[in-house]
Scaffold this motif. Structure first.
Motif, PDB file in Angstrom:
ATOM      1  N   ALA A   1       0.834  -1.205   0.000  1.00  0.00           N
ATOM      2  CA  ALA A   1       0.000   0.000   0.000  1.00  0.00           C
ATOM      3  C   ALA A   1       0.868   1.253   0.000  1.00  0.00           C
ATOM      4  O   ALA A   1       0.578   2.234  -0.705  1.00  0.00           O
ATOM      5  N   ALA A   2       1.943   1.228   0.782  1.00  0.00           N
ATOM      6  CA  ALA A   2       2.864   2.366   0.798  1.00  0.00           C
ATOM      7  C   ALA A   2       3.506   2.558  -0.560  1.00  0.00           C
ATOM      8  O   ALA A   2       3.604   3.687  -1.073  1.00  0.00           O
ATOM      9  N   ALA A   3       3.962   1.461  -1.157  1.00  0.00           N
ATOM     10  CA  ALA A   3       4.574   1.540  -2.485  1.00  0.00           C
ATOM     11  C   ALA A   3       3.582   2.049  -3.519  1.00  0.00           C
ATOM     12  O   ALA A   3       3.911   2.890  -4.362  1.00  0.00           O
ATOM     13  N   ALA A   4       2.362   1.548  -3.450  1.00  0.00           N
ATOM     14  CA  ALA A   4       1.334   1.947  -4.421  1.00  0.00           C
ATOM     15  C   ALA A   4       0.974   3.415  -4.287  1.00  0.00           C
ATOM     16  O   ALA A   4       0.624   4.075  -5.279  1.00  0.00           O
ATOM     17  N   SER A   5       1.056   3.954  -3.079  1.00  0.00           N
ATOM     18  CA  SER A   5       0.697   5.362  -2.874  1.00  0.00           C
ATOM     19  C   SER A   5       1.766   6.304  -3.421  1.00  0.00           C
ATOM     20  O   SER A   5       1.489   7.489  -3.626  1.00  0.00           O
ATOM     21  N   ALA A   6       2.988   5.767  -3.644  1.00  0.00           N
ATOM     22  CA  ALA A   6       4.096   6.617  -4.079  1.00  0.00           C
ATOM     23  C   ALA A   6       4.538   6.356  -5.514  1.00  0.00           C
ATOM     24  O   ALA A   6       5.174   7.212  -6.128  1.00  0.00           O
ATOM     25  N   ALA A   7       4.219   5.193  -6.058  1.00  0.00           N
ATOM     26  CA  ALA A   7       4.776   4.781  -7.357  1.00  0.00           C
ATOM     27  C   ALA A   7       4.064   5.438  -8.523  1.00  0.00           C
ATOM     28  O   ALA A   7       2.873   5.775  -8.459  1.00  0.00           O
ATOM     29  N   ASP A   8       4.805   5.564  -9.603  1.00  0.00           N
ATOM     30  CA  ASP A   8       4.257   6.062 -10.870  1.00  0.00           C
ATOM     31  C   ASP A   8       3.798   4.872 -11.696  1.00  0.00           C
ATOM     32  O   ASP A   8       4.596   4.012 -12.071  1.00  0.00           O
ATOM     33  N   THR A   9       2.503   4.800 -11.988  1.00  0.00           N
ATOM     34  CA  THR A   9       1.947   3.681 -12.755  1.00  0.00           C
ATOM     35  C   THR A   9       1.601   4.064 -14.183  1.00  0.00           C
ATOM     36  O   THR A   9       1.058   3.250 -14.930  1.00  0.00           O
ATOM     37  N   GLY A  10       1.889   5.282 -14.591  1.00  0.00           N
ATOM     38  CA  GLY A  10       1.587   5.697 -15.958  1.00  0.00           C
ATOM     39  C   GLY A  10       0.109   5.570 -16.266  1.00  0.00           C
ATOM     40  O   GLY A  10      -0.747   5.989 -15.479  1.00  0.00           O
ATOM     41  N   ASP A  11      -0.194   4.956 -17.408  1.00  0.00           N
ATOM     42  CA  ASP A  11      -1.593   4.766 -17.812  1.00  0.00           C
ATOM     43  C   ASP A  11      -2.142   3.412 -17.378  1.00  0.00           C
ATOM     44  O   ASP A  11      -3.263   3.049 -17.749  1.00  0.00           O
ATOM     45  N   GLY A  12      -1.351   2.647 -16.625  1.00  0.00           N
ATOM     46  CA  GLY A  12      -1.769   1.309 -16.240  1.00  0.00           C
ATOM     47  C   GLY A  12      -2.648   1.295 -15.005  1.00  0.00           C
ATOM     48  O   GLY A  12      -3.063   2.338 -14.487  1.00  0.00           O
ATOM     49  N   SER A  13      -2.925   0.074 -14.533  1.00  0.00           N
ATOM     50  CA  SER A  13      -3.796  -0.122 -13.377  1.00  0.00           C
ATOM     51  C   SER A  13      -3.097  -0.965 -12.319  1.00  0.00           C
ATOM     52  O   SER A  13      -2.373  -1.910 -12.632  1.00  0.00           O
ATOM     53  N   LEU A  14      -3.355  -0.603 -11.083  1.00  0.00           N
ATOM     54  CA  LEU A  14      -2.813  -1.318  -9.939  1.00  0.00           C
ATOM     55  C   LEU A  14      -3.978  -1.725  -9.057  1.00  0.00           C
ATOM     56  O   LEU A  14      -4.899  -0.931  -8.841  1.00  0.00           O
ATOM     57  N   SER A  15      -3.961  -2.956  -8.556  1.00  0.00           N
ATOM     58  CA  SER A  15      -5.090  -3.394  -7.740  1.00  0.00           C
ATOM     59  C   SER A  15      -4.649  -4.234  -6.552  1.00  0.00           C
ATOM     60  O   SER A  15      -3.526  -4.745  -6.513  1.00  0.00           O
ATOM     61  N   PHE A  16      -5.553  -4.353  -5.585  1.00  0.00           N
ATOM     62  CA  PHE A  16      -5.371  -5.179  -4.399  1.00  0.00           C
ATOM     63  C   PHE A  16      -6.441  -6.263  -4.397  1.00  0.00           C
ATOM     64  O   PHE A  16      -7.627  -5.971  -4.605  1.00  0.00           O
ATOM     65  N   VAL A  17      -6.024  -7.500  -4.152  1.00  0.00           N
ATOM     66  CA  VAL A  17      -6.931  -8.645  -4.049  1.00  0.00           C
ATOM     67  C   VAL A  17      -6.728  -9.217  -2.652  1.00  0.00           C
ATOM     68  O   VAL A  17      -5.776  -9.953  -2.400  1.00  0.00           O
ATOM     69  N   ILE A  18      -7.609  -8.871  -1.725  1.00  0.00           N
ATOM     70  CA  ILE A  18      -7.391  -9.154  -0.311  1.00  0.00           C
ATOM     71  C   ILE A  18      -8.543  -9.998   0.238  1.00  0.00           C
ATOM     72  O   ILE A  18      -9.713  -9.637   0.084  1.00  0.00           O
ATOM     73  N   THR A  19      -8.199 -11.084   0.914  1.00  0.00           N
ATOM     74  CA  THR A  19      -9.207 -11.957   1.496  1.00  0.00           C
ATOM     75  C   THR A  19      -9.067 -12.010   3.010  1.00  0.00           C
ATOM     76  O   THR A  19      -8.021 -11.663   3.565  1.00  0.00           O
ATOM     77  N   GLY A  20     -10.125 -12.473   3.662  1.00  0.00           N
ATOM     78  CA  GLY A  20     -10.099 -12.698   5.100  1.00  0.00           C
ATOM     79  C   GLY A  20     -10.118 -14.160   5.451  1.00  0.00           C
ATOM     80  O   GLY A  20     -10.430 -14.530   6.591  1.00  0.00           O
ATOM     81  N   ASP A  21      -9.767 -15.035   4.479  1.00  0.00           N
ATOM     82  CA  ASP A  21      -9.872 -16.474   4.725  1.00  0.00           C
ATOM     83  C   ASP A  21      -8.763 -17.236   4.017  1.00  0.00           C
ATOM     84  O   ASP A  21      -9.014 -18.218   3.328  1.00  0.00           O
ATOM     85  N   GLU A  22      -7.518 -16.821   4.199  1.00  0.00           N
ATOM     86  CA  GLU A  22      -6.414 -17.586   3.632  1.00  0.00           C
ATOM     87  C   GLU A  22      -5.931 -18.655   4.600  1.00  0.00           C
ATOM     88  O   GLU A  22      -5.529 -19.736   4.196  1.00  0.00           O
ATOM     89  N   GLU A  23      -5.999 -18.346   5.906  1.00  0.00           N
ATOM     90  CA  GLU A  23      -5.519 -19.284   6.915  1.00  0.00           C
ATOM     91  C   GLU A  23      -6.552 -20.364   7.243  1.00  0.00           C
ATOM     92  O   GLU A  23      -6.241 -21.313   7.961  1.00  0.00           O
TER      93      GLU A  23
END
Length: 379
Positions: A113-135
């Motif tokens: 999240a920190a990296a995503a808030s600072a990085a330059d992504t140009g015209d592309g897309s960045l996403s998060f896929v987060i679950t509450g049931d991996e364990e």
């Protein structure tokens, strides 16, 4: 810009033992929305495996599309007196962050999240896929979220999973594949009787021991260039017979097979059933395949991740398929997936921890990966 250590501590302070029903993801959602992401949140399923909170967040609408996958749920902390600091306090002392999730894997989420808030992504897309049931059983987790993403045309081109893959030092290992896993229950029925009259009974233990002996006698394979040998381990034996002079009516065993890409779970389950039936027709076999083996392999995506790690740490990571399973086993059906994160030596233990320096370094590596990805997208 997001502070990775502060966000990691905020996430750890939420005791989101599997299944996470959303409190930890609310913290993440606020941070991502403030960083310009659009956030979708879902609550899936019912007890006993649910409800499970899932989160998808995206910034940008064009391609290429890079995703980060992770989980906000954690394993139970166990007895609090086994910890040197309360497990959900997120205490920092002498540059060390202690808490459940400090290693596996709230810190990686915060770092990306920190990296995503600072990085330059140009015209592309960045996403998060987060679950509450991996364990947990993963019934309503990443699989359900991926189905929704597919229906909404949100599938990424590549995915990075933040599991703690480093072995001894930060940055020494990247996972480019995983072995598969199948759990198998064997139940053998016999005929109860007096131990002094065995001819009038049928001892299921004798049959079960023979089945297990035959299974263990087979060498599944010798491994290959990228995978270690497959292995079968007996994980439980149960008879429950309180009497010393009674032949029981039933005996049960459980086993697990971790297998490389030379096998498929269904084929191994069929072999176990065939072996059991050869010994006795009174054997019942129930398999559950947790995931198939997969191999993303070396290539442009792996090269980008390895180069980003080496630029930050000065060490070239080993590309490996070792270890257990992760939710990458579901993602691999949709896009190429590679895993990289912190040193995993304390995950699931008392005093789970990581250093502040490693969290900050992970955020810098992730930023290098993001900016390298959008500057020269891998094929």
């Amino acid at each position: 810009m997001i502070d990775p250590v502060a966000l990691a501590r905020d996430l750890i302070r939420v005791p989101s033992v599997t299944p996470d029903t959303g409190a930890a993801q609310a913290v993440l959602a606020d941070a991502l929305e403030n960083a310009g992401f659009r956030v979708w949140r879902h609550l899936e399923g019912e007890a006993p495996d649910g409800p499970v909170a899932n989160l998808f967040a995206r910034k940008g609408e064009g391609g290429p599309h890079l995703a980060f996958a992770g989980h906000t749920d954690v394993v139970p902390p166990g007895a609090e007196d086994g910890w040197s600091a309360p497990p959900f306090e997120a205490r920092v002392e002498n540059g060390i962050l202690i808490g459940r999730g400090a290693n596996d894997m709230k810190t990686a989420i915060a770092a990306f999240a920190a990296a995503a808030s600072a990085a330059d992504t140009g015209d592309g897309s960045l996403s998060f896929v987060i679950t509450g049931d991996e364990e947990g059983p993963a019934t309503f987790g990443t699989k359900a979220l991926l189905s929704w993403m597919e229906a909404e045309k949100q599938i990424p081109d590549h995915c990075l999973v933040g599991e703690p893959t480093s072995r001894e030092r930060f940055g020494d290992m990247v996972k480019i594949g995983r072995r598969g896993s199948v759990n198998i229950w064997i139940e053998v029925n016999g005929a109860q009787g007096h131990v002094a009259y065995p001819h009038m009974a049928d001892n299921p233990i004798t049959h079960l021991v023979e089945i297990l002996s035959r299974l263990k006698a087979r060498v599944l394979d010798e491994g290959n260039e990228w995978f270690q040998p497959s292995n079968l381990e007996v994980t439980d034996l149960e008879v429950g017979n309180p009497a010393h002079n009674v032949i029981p009516a039933q005996a049960r065993a459980r086993l697990n097979i971790r297998f490389n890409d030379g096998h498929r779970g269904a084929d191994l389950a069929a072999w176990v059933e065939e072996t059991a039936k050869e010994v006795t027709a009174k054997a019942n076999v129930t398999p559950i395949i947790s995931g198939e083996a997969f191999f993303t392999g070396p290539g442009a995506f792996a090269d980008l991740i390895a180069a980003s790690i080496e630029a930050e740490t000065g060490r070239a990571p080993e590309l490996s398929t070792s270890g257990g399973t992760s939710d990458a086993r579901f993602i691999r059906s949709y896009c190429p997936v590679i895993e990289f994160g912190l040193v995993g030596k304390t995950m699931h233990k008392f005093d789970e921890l990581t250093t502040v320096a490693d969290i900050e370094a992970l955020a810098r590596v992730y930023r290098r990966i993001i900016e390298g990805y959008f500057a020269s997208p891998p094929a």
